[in-house]
Motif scaffolding. Structure first.
Motif, PDB file in Angstrom:
ATOM      1  N   ALA A 179      70.567  26.670  24.203  1.00  0.00           N
ATOM      2  CA  ALA A 179      71.736  27.006  25.014  1.00  0.00           C
ATOM      3  C   ALA A 179      71.470  28.251  25.862  1.00  0.00           C
ATOM      4  O   ALA A 179      71.854  28.307  27.031  1.00  0.00           O
ATOM      5  N   LYS A 180      70.786  29.242  25.283  1.00  0.00           N
ATOM      6  CA  LYS A 180      70.456  30.456  26.037  1.00  0.00           C
ATOM      7  C   LYS A 180      69.514  30.137  27.191  1.00  0.00           C
ATOM      8  O   LYS A 180      69.656  30.659  28.290  1.00  0.00           O
ATOM      9  N   MET A 181      68.538  29.266  26.931  1.00  0.00           N
ATOM     10  CA  MET A 181      67.591  28.893  27.982  1.00  0.00           C
ATOM     11  C   MET A 181      68.300  28.154  29.112  1.00  0.00           C
ATOM     12  O   MET A 181      67.993  28.358  30.282  1.00  0.00           O
ATOM     13  N   ALA A 182      69.254  27.309  28.773  1.00  0.00           N
ATOM     14  CA  ALA A 182      69.993  26.553  29.790  1.00  0.00           C
ATOM     15  C   ALA A 182      70.825  27.476  30.663  1.00  0.00           C
ATOM     16  O   ALA A 182      71.037  27.193  31.845  1.00  0.00           O
ATOM     17  N   GLY A 242      68.096  33.130   5.828  1.00  0.00           N
ATOM     18  CA  GLY A 242      69.464  32.697   5.601  1.00  0.00           C
ATOM     19  C   GLY A 242      70.079  31.903   6.734  1.00  0.00           C
ATOM     20  O   GLY A 242      71.270  31.624   6.717  1.00  0.00           O
ATOM     21  N   LYS A 243      69.281  31.539   7.724  1.00  0.00           N
ATOM     22  CA  LYS A 243      69.807  30.796   8.874  1.00  0.00           C
ATOM     23  C   LYS A 243      69.313  29.359   8.855  1.00  0.00           C
ATOM     24  O   LYS A 243      68.220  29.078   8.382  1.00  0.00           O
ATOM     25  N   ASP A 244      70.121  28.481   9.380  1.00  0.00           N
ATOM     26  CA  ASP A 244      69.744  27.072   9.538  1.00  0.00           C
ATOM     27  C   ASP A 244      68.903  26.972  10.799  1.00  0.00           C
ATOM     28  O   ASP A 244      69.362  27.304  11.898  1.00  0.00           O
ATOM     29  N   LEU A 245      67.665  26.513  10.657  1.00  0.00           N
ATOM     30  CA  LEU A 245      66.742  26.474  11.787  1.00  0.00           C
ATOM     31  C   LEU A 245      67.248  25.592  12.917  1.00  0.00           C
ATOM     32  O   LEU A 245      67.062  25.909  14.086  1.00  0.00           O
ATOM     33  N   VAL A 246      67.925  24.503  12.592  1.00  0.00           N
ATOM     34  CA  VAL A 246      68.467  23.621  13.635  1.00  0.00           C
ATOM     35  C   VAL A 246      69.474  24.389  14.482  1.00  0.00           C
ATOM     36  O   VAL A 246      69.475  24.285  15.718  1.00  0.00           O
ATOM     37  N   GLU A 247      70.306  25.205  13.847  1.00  0.00           N
ATOM     38  CA  GLU A 247      71.286  26.006  14.581  1.00  0.00           C
ATOM     39  C   GLU A 247      70.601  27.075  15.429  1.00  0.00           C
ATOM     40  O   GLU A 247      71.019  27.347  16.557  1.00  0.00           O
TER      41      GLU A 247
END
Length: 95
Positions: free
Chosen positions: A77-80, A65-70
């Motif tokens: 963002a977490k890695m950054a 149910g999730k958009d893979l791009v998101e």
């Protein structure tokens, strides 16, 4: 030689998980918007990799149910935001 030790076992688990992710992404790139366990297994089988069904189901459940791009953008963002352990301060100048 012989035993992998804790680091080797972690590395193997990571590679196995990444193979599941890679196969999932390949299925999506091939036009399958929502790859199933059978789709991912088929891709892995084609290159001689036996999937770990427990890890595969966990991956599919986490992406359902999730958009893979998101999902990828959030991961980026977490890695950054993770500290990368940069170098210490410079040495003192001689006088």
């Amino acid at each position: 030689p012989g035993g992998q030790g804790q680091d080797g076992a972690r590395s193997s688990a990571c590679r196995l998980k990444m193979k599941h992710v890679a196969a999932y992404l390949l299925a999506q790139l091939g036009g399958n918007a929502s790859p199933s366990a059978a789709d991912v297994t088929s891709i892995l089988d084609s290159v001689g990799v036996e999937p770990d069904s427990e890890k595969l189901e966990k991956l599919l459940g986490s992406l359902e149910g999730k958009d893979l791009v998101e999902v990828l953008a959030a991961g980026k963002a977490k890695m950054a935001a993770m500290p990368s352990g940069g170098g210490g301060g410079g040495g003192g100048g001689g006088g």
